[in-house]
Design a protein around this motif. Structure first.
Motif, mmCIF file in Angstrom:
data_model
loop_
_atom_site.group_PDB
_atom_site.id
_atom_site.type_symbol
_atom_site.label_atom_id
_atom_site.label_comp_id
_atom_site.label_asym_id
_atom_site.label_seq_id
_atom_site.Cartn_x
_atom_site.Cartn_y
_atom_site.Cartn_z
ATOM 1 N N ALA A 27 -1.634 14.867 -28.750
ATOM 2 C CA ALA A 27 -0.761 14.576 -27.611
ATOM 3 C C ALA A 27 0.616 15.201 -27.810
ATOM 4 O O ALA A 27 1.193 15.779 -26.875
ATOM 5 C CB ALA A 27 -0.643 13.070 -27.411
ATOM 6 N N VAL A 31 2.104 18.167 -25.414
ATOM 7 C CA VAL A 31 3.304 17.961 -24.606
ATOM 8 C C VAL A 31 4.372 19.003 -24.945
ATOM 9 O O VAL A 31 5.043 19.531 -24.054
ATOM 10 C CB VAL A 31 3.853 16.533 -24.787
ATOM 11 C CG1 VAL A 31 5.239 16.396 -24.167
ATOM 12 C CG2 VAL A 31 2.905 15.526 -24.151
ATOM 13 N N GLY A 34 3.206 22.115 -23.509
ATOM 14 C CA GLY A 34 3.211 21.914 -22.070
ATOM 15 C C GLY A 34 4.611 22.022 -21.490
ATOM 16 O O GLY A 34 4.804 22.579 -20.405
ATOM 17 N N LEU A 96 -5.284 20.907 -23.114
ATOM 18 C CA LEU A 96 -4.360 19.840 -22.725
ATOM 19 C C LEU A 96 -2.963 20.390 -22.455
ATOM 20 O O LEU A 96 -2.249 19.875 -21.581
ATOM 21 C CB LEU A 96 -4.311 18.764 -23.809
ATOM 22 C CG LEU A 96 -5.593 17.932 -23.948
ATOM 23 C CD1 LEU A 96 -5.501 16.996 -25.159
ATOM 24 C CD2 LEU A 96 -5.855 17.111 -22.688
ATOM 25 N N SER A 97 -2.567 21.430 -23.190
ATOM 26 C CA SER A 97 -1.261 22.051 -22.949
ATOM 27 C C SER A 97 -1.235 22.728 -21.581
ATOM 28 O O SER A 97 -0.264 22.608 -20.826
ATOM 29 C CB SER A 97 -0.953 23.079 -24.038
ATOM 30 O OG SER A 97 -0.871 22.482 -25.310
ATOM 31 N N ASN A 99 -3.079 21.993 -19.037
ATOM 32 C CA ASN A 99 -3.081 20.935 -18.023
ATOM 33 C C ASN A 99 -1.708 20.289 -17.888
ATOM 34 O O ASN A 99 -1.193 20.115 -16.778
ATOM 35 C CB ASN A 99 -4.127 19.884 -18.390
ATOM 36 C CG ASN A 99 -4.213 18.768 -17.370
ATOM 37 O OD1 ASN A 99 -3.515 17.778 -17.464
ATOM 38 N ND2 ASN A 99 -5.070 18.936 -16.376
ATOM 39 N N SER A 100 -1.108 19.944 -19.022
ATOM 40 C CA SER A 100 0.191 19.279 -18.997
ATOM 41 C C SER A 100 1.261 20.162 -18.379
ATOM 42 O O SER A 100 2.151 19.671 -17.668
ATOM 43 C CB SER A 100 0.591 18.883 -20.421
ATOM 44 O OG SER A 100 1.826 18.199 -20.430
ATOM 45 N N TYR A 103 1.858 19.825 -14.629
ATOM 46 C CA TYR A 103 2.572 18.617 -14.225
ATOM 47 C C TYR A 103 4.030 18.664 -14.667
ATOM 48 O O TYR A 103 4.929 18.233 -13.929
ATOM 49 C CB TYR A 103 1.880 17.383 -14.801
ATOM 50 C CG TYR A 103 0.510 17.147 -14.206
ATOM 51 C CD1 TYR A 103 0.361 16.402 -13.039
ATOM 52 C CD2 TYR A 103 -0.630 17.689 -14.772
ATOM 53 C CE1 TYR A 103 -0.876 16.202 -12.465
ATOM 54 C CE2 TYR A 103 -1.881 17.502 -14.215
ATOM 55 C CZ TYR A 103 -2.005 16.759 -13.058
ATOM 56 O OH TYR A 103 -3.239 16.573 -12.494
ATOM 57 N N VAL A 104 4.272 19.199 -15.865
ATOM 58 C CA VAL A 104 5.643 19.302 -16.363
ATOM 59 C C VAL A 104 6.465 20.240 -15.482
ATOM 60 O O VAL A 104 7.650 19.993 -15.240
ATOM 61 C CB VAL A 104 5.653 19.788 -17.827
ATOM 62 C CG1 VAL A 104 7.065 20.146 -18.274
ATOM 63 C CG2 VAL A 104 5.087 18.715 -18.745
ATOM 64 N N GLU A 153 4.458 11.528 -19.091
ATOM 65 C CA GLU A 153 3.453 12.581 -19.268
ATOM 66 C C GLU A 153 2.841 12.499 -20.669
ATOM 67 O O GLU A 153 1.646 12.718 -20.848
ATOM 68 C CB GLU A 153 4.099 13.952 -19.048
ATOM 69 C CG GLU A 153 3.188 15.143 -19.302
ATOM 70 C CD GLU A 153 1.997 15.217 -18.366
ATOM 71 O OE1 GLU A 153 1.071 15.995 -18.662
ATOM 72 O OE2 GLU A 153 1.969 14.509 -17.333
ATOM 73 N N VAL A 157 -1.065 12.138 -21.524
ATOM 74 C CA VAL A 157 -1.794 13.066 -22.403
ATOM 75 C C VAL A 157 -2.500 12.303 -23.518
ATOM 76 O O VAL A 157 -3.585 12.702 -23.950
ATOM 77 C CB VAL A 157 -0.833 14.131 -22.977
ATOM 78 C CG1 VAL A 157 -1.537 14.991 -24.027
ATOM 79 C CG2 VAL A 157 -0.312 15.026 -21.857
ATOM 80 N N GLU A 160 -5.621 11.299 -21.958
ATOM 81 C CA GLU A 160 -6.467 12.462 -21.691
ATOM 82 C C GLU A 160 -7.020 13.085 -22.973
ATOM 83 O O GLU A 160 -8.034 13.787 -22.937
ATOM 84 C CB GLU A 160 -5.663 13.505 -20.907
ATOM 85 C CG GLU A 160 -5.350 13.072 -19.481
ATOM 86 C CD GLU A 160 -4.325 13.966 -18.810
ATOM 87 O OE1 GLU A 160 -3.780 14.857 -19.502
ATOM 88 O OE2 GLU A 160 -4.068 13.767 -17.617
#
Length: 221
Positions: A27, A31, A34, A96-97, A99-100, A103-104, A153, A157, A160
């Protein structure tokens, strides 16, 4: 009918702790990357160049419009079609990065737009360039709006990151699967996993709430 039993914890609790550490690492890295990619996308979206805006908009819409699990599969399995073979941990971080970041980018954009537009005009009237005004005047104020949302966020994560278990990353859900396979108990390991996730998200949620209150208090002074 069997009752609930948590006797397996004496043997497998360290496995859940290891899963907890992997979850936090996944996570945190997701982030961080991300935020870096999301910042780039945000400025691309606010660019004067239509091509950069189009690329950013298409990226954000596609990523936000598809499931995280699908993105994990594409990175881990799909890239092999192009001769790219990545490890499970690396694939999870990348997916995940990616995806994040979508949103970021929107979080940063909304944080910047929440700053009074008169601030930019005032800075320009003092002789600052748009870039100087953005980095010296706008962004420092926008960060106060952005930080709590970035914290949320991070919480998202963490949840997720459970998707990484499907490709063999040893996070909390994977630990639950291992224990289920070894003990033939399904409910109890899932309950332990749920407790771990809840502790993580609840603690971070309270920390973010505290930070948000502190930021509001500093604004009111």
């Amino acid at each position: 009918m069997k009752g609930l039993s948590f006797n397996f914890l004496s043997e497998y609790f360290p496995l859940f702790i290891e899963g907890l550490l992997w979850t936090l690492l996944i996570a945190l890295l997701a982030v961080i990357f991300g935020v870096i990619l999301g910042s780039i996308l945000c400025f691309m979206k606010k660019s004067k160049f239509i091509i950069l805006r189009a690329i950013a908009n298409i990226y954000i819409e596609i990523v936000r419009g598809t499931p995280v699990l699908l993105q994990v599969y594409i990175v881990y399995f799909g890239l092999t079609a192009f001769g790219i073979r990545l490890g499970a941990f690396t694939s999870a971080i990348i997916a995940l990065s990616v995806n994040s970041a979508a949103y970021v980018a929107e979080i940063i954009r909304s944080g910047i737009e929440a700053v009074d537009s008169g601030q930019m005009e005032a800075a320009r009237s003092l002789g600052m360039t748009s870039k100087m005004a953005m980095f010296n005047i706008i962004l420092p104020q926008a960060i106060k709006n952005i930080l709590p949302a970035i914290g949320n966020e991070f919480v998202a994560v963490i949840k997720e990151s459970s998707m990484a278990s499907v490709i063999g990353v040893a996070e909390i859900m994977y630990a639950s699967k291992i224990v289920t396979g070894a003990t033939y108990r399904s409910m109890e390991p899932l309950m332990i996993a749920a407790i771990f996730y809840f502790i993580l998200t609840f603690t971070l949620g309270r920390l973010m709430g505290y930070l948000e209150r502190r930021l509001k208090a500093s604004d009111s002074r």
